[in-house]
Design a protein around this motif. Structure first.
Motif, PDB file in Angstrom:
ATOM      1  N   THR A  98       0.828  -1.208   0.000  1.00  0.00           N
ATOM      2  CA  THR A  98       0.000   0.000   0.000  1.00  0.00           C
ATOM      3  C   THR A  98       0.860   1.255   0.000  1.00  0.00           C
ATOM      4  OG1 THR A  98      -1.719  -1.203   1.188  1.00  0.00           O
ATOM      5  CG2 THR A  98      -1.881   1.185   1.190  1.00  0.00           C
ATOM      6  N   ARG A  99       1.944   1.233   0.746  1.00  0.00           N
ATOM      7  CA  ARG A  99       2.841   2.398   0.755  1.00  0.00           C
ATOM      8  C   ARG A  99       3.446   2.643  -0.618  1.00  0.00           C
ATOM      9  NH1 ARG A  99       6.174   3.736   5.977  1.00  0.00           N
ATOM     10  NH2 ARG A  99       6.836   5.233   4.458  1.00  0.00           N
ATOM     11  N   VAL A 100       3.811   1.562  -1.300  1.00  0.00           N
ATOM     12  CA  VAL A 100       4.360   1.710  -2.653  1.00  0.00           C
ATOM     13  C   VAL A 100       3.292   2.279  -3.582  1.00  0.00           C
ATOM     14  CG1 VAL A 100       5.248   0.446  -4.649  1.00  0.00           C
ATOM     15  CG2 VAL A 100       6.112  -0.075  -2.377  1.00  0.00           C
ATOM     16  N   GLU A 101       2.070   1.755  -3.472  1.00  0.00           N
ATOM     17  CA  GLU A 101       0.974   2.267  -4.306  1.00  0.00           C
ATOM     18  C   GLU A 101       0.735   3.749  -4.036  1.00  0.00           C
ATOM     19  OE1 GLU A 101      -2.557   0.002  -3.633  1.00  0.00           O
ATOM     20  OE2 GLU A 101      -1.675  -1.846  -4.391  1.00  0.00           O
ATOM     21  N   LEU A 102       0.677   4.116  -2.768  1.00  0.00           N
ATOM     22  CA  LEU A 102       0.414   5.516  -2.429  1.00  0.00           C
ATOM     23  C   LEU A 102       1.544   6.433  -2.886  1.00  0.00           C
ATOM     24  CD1 LEU A 102      -1.139   5.156   1.131  1.00  0.00           C
ATOM     25  CD2 LEU A 102      -2.291   5.958  -0.925  1.00  0.00           C
ATOM     26  N   SER A 103       2.768   5.948  -2.839  1.00  0.00           N
ATOM     27  CA  SER A 103       3.887   6.797  -3.262  1.00  0.00           C
ATOM     28  C   SER A 103       3.831   7.100  -4.752  1.00  0.00           C
ATOM     29  CB  SER A 103       5.221   6.146  -2.899  1.00  0.00           C
ATOM     30  OG  SER A 103       5.449   4.996  -3.683  1.00  0.00           O
ATOM     31  N   CYS A 104       3.158   6.255  -5.516  1.00  0.00           N
ATOM     32  CA  CYS A 104       3.003   6.523  -6.952  1.00  0.00           C
ATOM     33  C   CYS A 104       2.097   7.724  -7.207  1.00  0.00           C
ATOM     34  CB  CYS A 104       2.437   5.296  -7.659  1.00  0.00           C
ATOM     35  SG  CYS A 104       3.543   3.891  -7.670  1.00  0.00           S
ATOM     36  N   TYR A 105       1.245   8.055  -6.268  1.00  0.00           N
ATOM     37  CA  TYR A 105       0.317   9.173  -6.427  1.00  0.00           C
ATOM     38  C   TYR A 105       0.870  10.479  -5.864  1.00  0.00           C
ATOM     39  CZ  TYR A 105      -3.077   5.655  -7.709  1.00  0.00           C
ATOM     40  OH  TYR A 105      -3.726   4.633  -8.351  1.00  0.00           O
ATOM     41  N   ASP A 106       2.030  10.435  -5.249  1.00  0.00           N
ATOM     42  CA  ASP A 106       2.643  11.618  -4.648  1.00  0.00           C
ATOM     43  C   ASP A 106       3.348  12.424  -5.737  1.00  0.00           C
ATOM     44  OD1 ASP A 106       3.852  13.493  -3.054  1.00  0.00           O
ATOM     45  OD2 ASP A 106       5.295  12.108  -2.169  1.00  0.00           O
ATOM     46  N   THR A 117       3.765  13.270   1.023  1.00  0.00           N
ATOM     47  CA  THR A 117       2.398  13.558   1.440  1.00  0.00           C
ATOM     48  C   THR A 117       1.475  13.509   0.230  1.00  0.00           C
ATOM     49  OG1 THR A 117       2.663  15.944   1.133  1.00  0.00           O
ATOM     50  CG2 THR A 117       3.171  15.060   3.321  1.00  0.00           C
ATOM     51  N   LEU A 118       0.189  13.340   0.499  1.00  0.00           N
ATOM     52  CA  LEU A 118      -0.812  13.319  -0.563  1.00  0.00           C
ATOM     53  C   LEU A 118      -1.834  14.420  -0.329  1.00  0.00           C
ATOM     54  CD1 LEU A 118      -1.576   9.492  -0.848  1.00  0.00           C
ATOM     55  CD2 LEU A 118      -0.139  10.857  -2.339  1.00  0.00           C
ATOM     56  N   THR A 119      -2.197  15.094  -1.394  1.00  0.00           N
ATOM     57  CA  THR A 119      -3.262  16.084  -1.308  1.00  0.00           C
ATOM     58  C   THR A 119      -4.601  15.364  -1.428  1.00  0.00           C
ATOM     59  OG1 THR A 119      -3.283  16.443  -3.686  1.00  0.00           O
ATOM     60  CG2 THR A 119      -1.812  17.851  -2.388  1.00  0.00           C
ATOM     61  N   GLU A 120      -5.665  16.118  -1.258  1.00  0.00           N
ATOM     62  CA  GLU A 120      -6.996  15.523  -1.352  1.00  0.00           C
ATOM     63  C   GLU A 120      -7.245  14.968  -2.751  1.00  0.00           C
ATOM     64  OE1 GLU A 120     -11.624  16.736  -0.363  1.00  0.00           O
ATOM     65  OE2 GLU A 120      -9.991  18.039   0.263  1.00  0.00           O
ATOM     66  N   ARG A 121      -6.823  15.687  -3.758  1.00  0.00           N
ATOM     67  CA  ARG A 121      -7.022  15.232  -5.139  1.00  0.00           C
ATOM     68  C   ARG A 121      -6.231  13.945  -5.415  1.00  0.00           C
ATOM     69  NH1 ARG A 121      -7.177  19.698  -8.853  1.00  0.00           N
ATOM     70  NH2 ARG A 121      -9.346  19.206  -9.114  1.00  0.00           N
ATOM     71  N   GLN A 173      -7.733  10.211  -6.336  1.00  0.00           N
ATOM     72  CA  GLN A 173      -7.312   9.403  -7.488  1.00  0.00           C
ATOM     73  C   GLN A 173      -6.974   7.981  -7.050  1.00  0.00           C
ATOM     74  OE1 GLN A 173      -7.375  10.307 -10.738  1.00  0.00           O
ATOM     75  NE2 GLN A 173      -6.911   8.166 -11.103  1.00  0.00           N
ATOM     76  N   TRP A 174      -6.298   7.850  -5.912  1.00  0.00           N
ATOM     77  CA  TRP A 174      -5.964   6.517  -5.394  1.00  0.00           C
ATOM     78  C   TRP A 174      -7.233   5.735  -5.058  1.00  0.00           C
ATOM     79  CZ3 TRP A 174      -6.335   4.700  -0.133  1.00  0.00           C
ATOM     80  CH2 TRP A 174      -5.813   3.420   0.041  1.00  0.00           C
ATOM     81  N   VAL A 175      -8.174   6.388  -4.392  1.00  0.00           N
ATOM     82  CA  VAL A 175      -9.431   5.714  -4.038  1.00  0.00           C
ATOM     83  C   VAL A 175     -10.186   5.320  -5.305  1.00  0.00           C
ATOM     84  CG1 VAL A 175     -11.677   6.031  -2.930  1.00  0.00           C
ATOM     85  CG2 VAL A 175      -9.612   6.769  -1.758  1.00  0.00           C
ATOM     86  N   ALA A 203     -15.018   8.652   1.507  1.00  0.00           N
ATOM     87  CA  ALA A 203     -13.829   7.921   1.967  1.00  0.00           C
ATOM     88  C   ALA A 203     -12.638   8.861   2.139  1.00  0.00           C
ATOM     89  CB  ALA A 203     -13.492   6.809   0.978  1.00  0.00           C
ATOM     90  N   VAL A 204     -12.438   9.736   1.176  1.00  0.00           N
ATOM     91  CA  VAL A 204     -11.299  10.660   1.248  1.00  0.00           C
ATOM     92  C   VAL A 204     -11.465  11.623   2.418  1.00  0.00           C
ATOM     93  CG1 VAL A 204     -10.137  12.553   0.047  1.00  0.00           C
ATOM     94  CG2 VAL A 204     -10.688  10.454  -1.172  1.00  0.00           C
ATOM     95  N   ARG A 205     -12.671  12.124   2.612  1.00  0.00           N
ATOM     96  CA  ARG A 205     -12.902  13.039   3.736  1.00  0.00           C
ATOM     97  C   ARG A 205     -12.676  12.335   5.072  1.00  0.00           C
ATOM     98  NH1 ARG A 205     -15.218  18.068   2.107  1.00  0.00           N
ATOM     99  NH2 ARG A 205     -14.193  18.270   0.092  1.00  0.00           N
ATOM    100  N   LYS A 206     -13.027  11.062   5.140  1.00  0.00           N
ATOM    101  CA  LYS A 206     -12.800  10.319   6.378  1.00  0.00           C
ATOM    102  C   LYS A 206     -11.298  10.139   6.621  1.00  0.00           C
ATOM    103  CE  LYS A 206     -15.818   7.465   8.103  1.00  0.00           C
ATOM    104  NZ  LYS A 206     -16.663   6.334   8.449  1.00  0.00           N
ATOM    105  N   PHE A 207     -10.555   9.833   5.559  1.00  0.00           N
ATOM    106  CA  PHE A 207      -9.095   9.750   5.684  1.00  0.00           C
ATOM    107  C   PHE A 207      -8.538  11.069   6.211  1.00  0.00           C
ATOM    108  CE2 PHE A 207      -8.906   6.151   2.528  1.00  0.00           C
ATOM    109  CZ  PHE A 207      -8.204   5.283   3.334  1.00  0.00           C
ATOM    110  N   PHE A 208      -8.977  12.157   5.615  1.00  0.00           N
ATOM    111  CA  PHE A 208      -8.460  13.460   6.024  1.00  0.00           C
ATOM    112  C   PHE A 208      -8.894  13.822   7.438  1.00  0.00           C
ATOM    113  CE2 PHE A 208      -6.911  14.130   1.849  1.00  0.00           C
ATOM    114  CZ  PHE A 208      -5.962  15.132   1.969  1.00  0.00           C
TER     115      PHE A 208
END
Length: 200
Positions: free
Chosen positions: A134-142, A148-152, A156-158, A183-188
């Motif tokens: 999951t960390r590798v996947e998320l780093s692709c969106y950074d 760090t990841l922005t809301e946008r 995109q990941w979700v 889902a994104v708002r809950k993460f934030f």
């Protein structure tokens, strides 16, 4: 030449400190951005090399069961440290260094023979492997490469993840945008308590 005229010793002794060449701020910024991008790519590749695929996990499970330690009990299979290191020698070096170190072994309670539960260890490996993936996947969106990841970016990941979740397979397509935003708002809400607009 001017320095040599003022200091004749510079002709025989080389100067140890040289002046830095002047670089424009745009060149420095583009160079810094390129270096950051390369560093992020290397970190992502290094993290990706630690992630095990399904066949490697199955092979690890088979090796753990094969090397279980005496006295044998079918209900609770256990392994001691010597057999644990033998399994480590038989799997990929990256996996061995990540999962099969002494600190990993000592995370689990030992029985009177100095053994740990194979099942508990394997479940821990699967969880840690999923976190790494999951960390590798998320780093692709950074996109900024700052960890760090922005809301946008998180949206995109979700969005990309929705098609892979079996629990949401029967959800109507019209609800996807609402689910994604929720889902994104809950993460934030949980991960960005200071309201910086980024999650790490």
């Amino acid at each position: 030449e001017h320095d040599k005229a003022q200091h004749p010793s510079l002709a025989a002794i080389p100067r140890l400190q040289l002046r830095k060449p002047r670089v424009s701020s745009t060149e420095a910024a583009s160079l810094q951005a390129e270096v950051n991008k390369m560093a992020c790519t290397r970190v992502r590749e290094q993290m990706a090399s630690l992630v095990l695929d399904a066949s490697e996990l199955e092979e690890m499970w088979a090796l753990l069961k094969e090397r279980r330690s005496e006295p044998l009990s079918p209900a609770d299979e256990r392994i001691n440290y010597d057999d644990f290191t033998q399994v480590a020698a038989l799997i990929a070096p990256a996996a061995a260094s990540t999962f099969f170190c002494a600190t990993s072994f000592l995370k689990f309670p030992l029985d009177e023979y100095g053994r740990i539960s194979i099942l508990h260890f394997y479940q821990w490996v699967r969880c840690k492997n999923a976190i790494l993936r999951t960390r590798v996947e998320l780093s692709c969106y950074d996109s900024s490469g700052d960890g760090t990841l922005t809301e946008r970016e998180l949206e995109q990941w979700v969005s990309d993840l929705l098609s892979q979740l079996p629990a949401l397979a029967n959800m109507q397509k019209e609800f996807f945008p609402f689910y994604k935003v929720t889902a994104v708002r809950k993460f934030f809400f949980f991960l960005d308590p200071r309201r910086r607009g980024r999650v790490a």
